[in-house]
Motif scaffolding. Sequence first.
Motif, PDB file in Angstrom:
ATOM      1  N   CYS A   1      32.717  24.347  44.801  1.00  0.00           N
ATOM      2  CA  CYS A   1      33.884  25.008  44.194  1.00  0.00           C
ATOM      3  C   CYS A   1      34.692  25.801  45.214  1.00  0.00           C
ATOM      4  O   CYS A   1      35.538  26.624  44.824  1.00  0.00           O
ATOM      5  N   ARG A   2      34.425  25.584  46.509  1.00  0.00           N
ATOM      6  CA  ARG A   2      35.143  26.250  47.595  1.00  0.00           C
ATOM      7  C   ARG A   2      35.002  27.773  47.544  1.00  0.00           C
ATOM      8  O   ARG A   2      35.874  28.501  48.008  1.00  0.00           O
ATOM      9  N   GLY A   3      33.922  28.240  46.962  1.00  0.00           N
ATOM     10  CA  GLY A   3      33.680  29.675  46.891  1.00  0.00           C
ATOM     11  C   GLY A   3      34.564  30.392  45.897  1.00  0.00           C
ATOM     12  O   GLY A   3      34.673  31.617  45.943  1.00  0.00           O
ATOM     13  N   LYS A   4      35.178  29.639  44.968  1.00  0.00           N
ATOM     14  CA  LYS A   4      36.142  30.232  44.037  1.00  0.00           C
ATOM     15  C   LYS A   4      35.746  29.930  42.599  1.00  0.00           C
ATOM     16  O   LYS A   4      35.273  28.834  42.293  1.00  0.00           O
ATOM     17  N   LEU A   5      35.960  30.907  41.720  1.00  0.00           N
ATOM     18  CA  LEU A   5      35.714  30.738  40.290  1.00  0.00           C
ATOM     19  C   LEU A   5      36.927  31.225  39.510  1.00  0.00           C
ATOM     20  O   LEU A   5      37.576  32.198  39.901  1.00  0.00           O
ATOM     21  N   PHE A   6      37.215  30.568  38.400  1.00  0.00           N
ATOM     22  CA  PHE A   6      38.224  31.056  37.466  1.00  0.00           C
ATOM     23  C   PHE A   6      37.556  31.994  36.465  1.00  0.00           C
ATOM     24  O   PHE A   6      36.538  31.637  35.861  1.00  0.00           O
ATOM     25  N   LEU A   7      38.141  33.174  36.281  1.00  0.00           N
ATOM     26  CA  LEU A   7      37.688  34.105  35.254  1.00  0.00           C
ATOM     27  C   LEU A   7      38.733  34.134  34.146  1.00  0.00           C
ATOM     28  O   LEU A   7      39.853  34.617  34.346  1.00  0.00           O
ATOM     29  N   PHE A   8      38.374  33.588  32.985  1.00  0.00           N
ATOM     30  CA  PHE A   8      39.252  33.627  31.823  1.00  0.00           C
ATOM     31  C   PHE A   8      38.949  34.903  31.040  1.00  0.00           C
ATOM     32  O   PHE A   8      37.856  35.059  30.492  1.00  0.00           O
ATOM     33  N   MET A   9      39.916  35.806  31.019  1.00  0.00           N
ATOM     34  CA  MET A   9      39.759  37.040  30.260  1.00  0.00           C
ATOM     35  C   MET A   9      39.684  36.714  28.773  1.00  0.00           C
ATOM     36  O   MET A   9      40.031  35.602  28.350  1.00  0.00           O
ATOM     37  N   PRO A  10      39.220  37.668  27.929  1.00  0.00           N
ATOM     38  CA  PRO A  10      39.214  37.402  26.483  1.00  0.00           C
ATOM     39  C   PRO A  10      40.552  36.832  26.027  1.00  0.00           C
ATOM     40  O   PRO A  10      41.615  37.260  26.478  1.00  0.00           O
ATOM     41  N   ASN A  11      40.488  35.860  25.141  1.00  0.00           N
ATOM     42  CA  ASN A  11      41.627  34.977  24.883  1.00  0.00           C
ATOM     43  C   ASN A  11      42.678  35.596  23.969  1.00  0.00           C
ATOM     44  O   ASN A  11      42.827  35.224  22.798  1.00  0.00           O
ATOM     45  N   VAL A  12      43.427  36.547  24.549  1.00  0.00           N
ATOM     46  CA  VAL A  12      44.554  37.163  23.848  1.00  0.00           C
ATOM     47  C   VAL A  12      45.761  37.135  24.776  1.00  0.00           C
ATOM     48  O   VAL A  12      45.635  37.058  25.999  1.00  0.00           O
ATOM     49  N   CYS A  13      46.955  37.194  24.189  1.00  0.00           N
ATOM     50  CA  CYS A  13      48.178  37.079  24.981  1.00  0.00           C
ATOM     51  C   CYS A  13      49.315  37.768  24.243  1.00  0.00           C
ATOM     52  O   CYS A  13      49.285  37.906  23.011  1.00  0.00           O
ATOM     53  N   ASP A  14      50.328  38.190  24.994  1.00  0.00           N
ATOM     54  CA  ASP A  14      51.500  38.803  24.391  1.00  0.00           C
ATOM     55  C   ASP A  14      52.657  37.821  24.234  1.00  0.00           C
ATOM     56  O   ASP A  14      53.777  38.219  23.911  1.00  0.00           O
ATOM     57  N   ALA A  15      52.401  36.526  24.466  1.00  0.00           N
ATOM     58  CA  ALA A  15      53.402  35.486  24.243  1.00  0.00           C
ATOM     59  C   ALA A  15      52.824  34.450  23.279  1.00  0.00           C
ATOM     60  O   ALA A  15      51.634  34.473  22.949  1.00  0.00           O
ATOM     61  N   GLU A  16      53.696  33.541  22.830  1.00  0.00           N
ATOM     62  CA  GLU A  16      53.269  32.507  21.885  1.00  0.00           C
ATOM     63  C   GLU A  16      53.839  31.166  22.316  1.00  0.00           C
ATOM     64  O   GLU A  16      54.677  30.579  21.641  1.00  0.00           O
ATOM     65  N   CYS A  17      53.374  30.669  23.440  1.00  0.00           N
ATOM     66  CA  CYS A  17      53.845  29.389  23.962  1.00  0.00           C
ATOM     67  C   CYS A  17      53.250  28.252  23.133  1.00  0.00           C
ATOM     68  O   CYS A  17      52.025  28.150  23.003  1.00  0.00           O
TER      69      CYS A  17
ATOM     70  N   ALA B   1      47.173   9.795  39.415  1.00  0.00           N
ATOM     71  CA  ALA B   1      45.760  10.127  39.648  1.00  0.00           C
ATOM     72  C   ALA B   1      44.942   9.757  38.417  1.00  0.00           C
ATOM     73  O   ALA B   1      44.868  10.524  37.454  1.00  0.00           O
ATOM     74  N   THR B   2      44.363   8.591  38.422  1.00  0.00           N
ATOM     75  CA  THR B   2      43.605   8.115  37.267  1.00  0.00           C
ATOM     76  C   THR B   2      42.107   8.312  37.422  1.00  0.00           C
ATOM     77  O   THR B   2      41.321   7.816  36.616  1.00  0.00           O
ATOM     78  N   GLY B   3      41.705   9.052  38.461  1.00  0.00           N
ATOM     79  CA  GLY B   3      40.303   9.400  38.648  1.00  0.00           C
ATOM     80  C   GLY B   3      40.115  10.908  38.507  1.00  0.00           C
ATOM     81  O   GLY B   3      41.036  11.688  38.754  1.00  0.00           O
ATOM     82  N   CYS B   4      38.941  11.316  38.083  1.00  0.00           N
ATOM     83  CA  CYS B   4      38.665  12.740  37.847  1.00  0.00           C
ATOM     84  C   CYS B   4      38.619  13.511  39.163  1.00  0.00           C
ATOM     85  O   CYS B   4      37.915  13.125  40.106  1.00  0.00           O
ATOM     86  N   LEU B   5      39.353  14.608  39.236  1.00  0.00           N
ATOM     87  CA  LEU B   5      39.377  15.437  40.433  1.00  0.00           C
ATOM     88  C   LEU B   5      38.008  16.028  40.744  1.00  0.00           C
ATOM     89  O   LEU B   5      37.711  16.360  41.894  1.00  0.00           O
ATOM     90  N   LEU B   6      37.170  16.161  39.736  1.00  0.00           N
ATOM     91  CA  LEU B   6      35.870  16.799  39.938  1.00  0.00           C
ATOM     92  C   LEU B   6      34.941  15.987  40.829  1.00  0.00           C
ATOM     93  O   LEU B   6      33.901  16.480  41.254  1.00  0.00           O
TER      94      LEU B   6
ATOM     95  N   GLY C   1      35.220  21.338  42.805  1.00  0.00           N
ATOM     96  CA  GLY C   1      34.957  21.957  41.520  1.00  0.00           C
ATOM     97  C   GLY C   1      36.064  22.864  41.049  1.00  0.00           C
ATOM     98  O   GLY C   1      36.836  23.402  41.839  1.00  0.00           O
ATOM     99  N   GLU C   2      36.138  23.047  39.748  1.00  0.00           N
ATOM    100  CA  GLU C   2      37.068  23.986  39.120  1.00  0.00           C
ATOM    101  C   GLU C   2      36.295  24.782  38.071  1.00  0.00           C
ATOM    102  O   GLU C   2      36.650  24.813  36.902  1.00  0.00           O
ATOM    103  N   LEU C   3      35.223  25.409  38.496  1.00  0.00           N
ATOM    104  CA  LEU C   3      34.303  26.073  37.579  1.00  0.00           C
ATOM    105  C   LEU C   3      34.935  27.330  36.990  1.00  0.00           C
ATOM    106  O   LEU C   3      35.569  28.111  37.699  1.00  0.00           O
ATOM    107  N   SER C   4      34.733  27.524  35.671  1.00  0.00           N
ATOM    108  CA  SER C   4      35.377  28.618  34.962  1.00  0.00           C
ATOM    109  C   SER C   4      34.370  29.342  34.077  1.00  0.00           C
ATOM    110  O   SER C   4      33.455  28.732  33.521  1.00  0.00           O
ATOM    111  N   VAL C   5      34.585  30.660  33.929  1.00  0.00           N
ATOM    112  CA  VAL C   5      33.783  31.454  33.006  1.00  0.00           C
ATOM    113  C   VAL C   5      34.718  32.246  32.109  1.00  0.00           C
ATOM    114  O   VAL C   5      35.735  32.772  32.558  1.00  0.00           O
TER     115      VAL C   5
END
Length: 306
Positions: free
Chosen positions: A19-35, A231-236, A240-244
């Motif tokens: 994962c290149r030493g990087k992780l995505f941190l998804f904060m609790p799923n709230v937002c001030d917009a409505e896309c 790109a018809t093949g999986c980037l993984l 990695g694009e690991l997320s928590v």
Amino acid sequence: MAQPLTMSPGATGEILRYCRGKLFLFMPNVCDAECAFCYVAPTRVETARVPAGVLDRAMALFAGLAHKGLREVRITGGEPLVFQNLPDLVAELRARGLAWTLLTNGIRLKASLGWLIEHRPSKITVSVHSLRQAASVFGRPMPVDEIVDAITTLVRHDIPVSATIVGLPAVLGDLHDTLSGLEAAGVREYKLIHPNDSRFPVAPAEFRATARRARQALSPASRLRVSDTTATGCLLRRQGELSVTLPRFEWSWCCATVGTDSLGVARTVHDFEQVARSLSDRIGAIAGLPCHHQGFCPIALAEPEK
């Protein structure tokens, strides 16, 4: 075909290298917009706080992973800037020698300038989409002038700002004006993302033609990356694009499938070993494109010719 990861008893370090030493941190799923096109479907709020216990567990986890090779935490959401105690989190990350980046819709960017400049993210990515039709895109009135001014201030303080633009049919016609305004503010890195959603149909050929025109409109010093519709093949297979996600500490193997595809829950480094092994098994079993999309990897990017 990429070879499956070869796992030793210490799986965590190998997965973090993948994962290149990087992780995505998804904060609790709230937002001030409505896309309407948002794939994580957050709850609308104006302000929030991460529970103290969750924040403490997150920092203990990241501190432990830092000893295994974690270098950077990419904070996203929802909308991270609605959390009043986000500065506490990033201060702790920096104290542990971890870099951090922020992905935001920009609504609260001006109000957050003081602590952002103090805690210096490696980069801030602003989802802009359209400077002319921002209110319709984000489903609420948008302080566009304030956002552009805040971007200008951040760039003047040597904090890189990039822009993400989802190429919705309704905003493609505004793309030239949006890019011109952002370039004037100092943005030099852009991502143009295919909507990849049948509700917002954009033919791949039309998207590629728009990307070429966008590249021509930008200065030579700017970088543009776009969804690679070929790109018809999986980037993984390659990286990695690991997320928590908080508050449950649910792990996903790709930032494009957060909320729909789980590797399990891990709140400690010890628990993370099982997540790492589950990820290794999944990578080894990839055949074609495992996620739901319109025929190409939604996170694979390419650079149009200048």
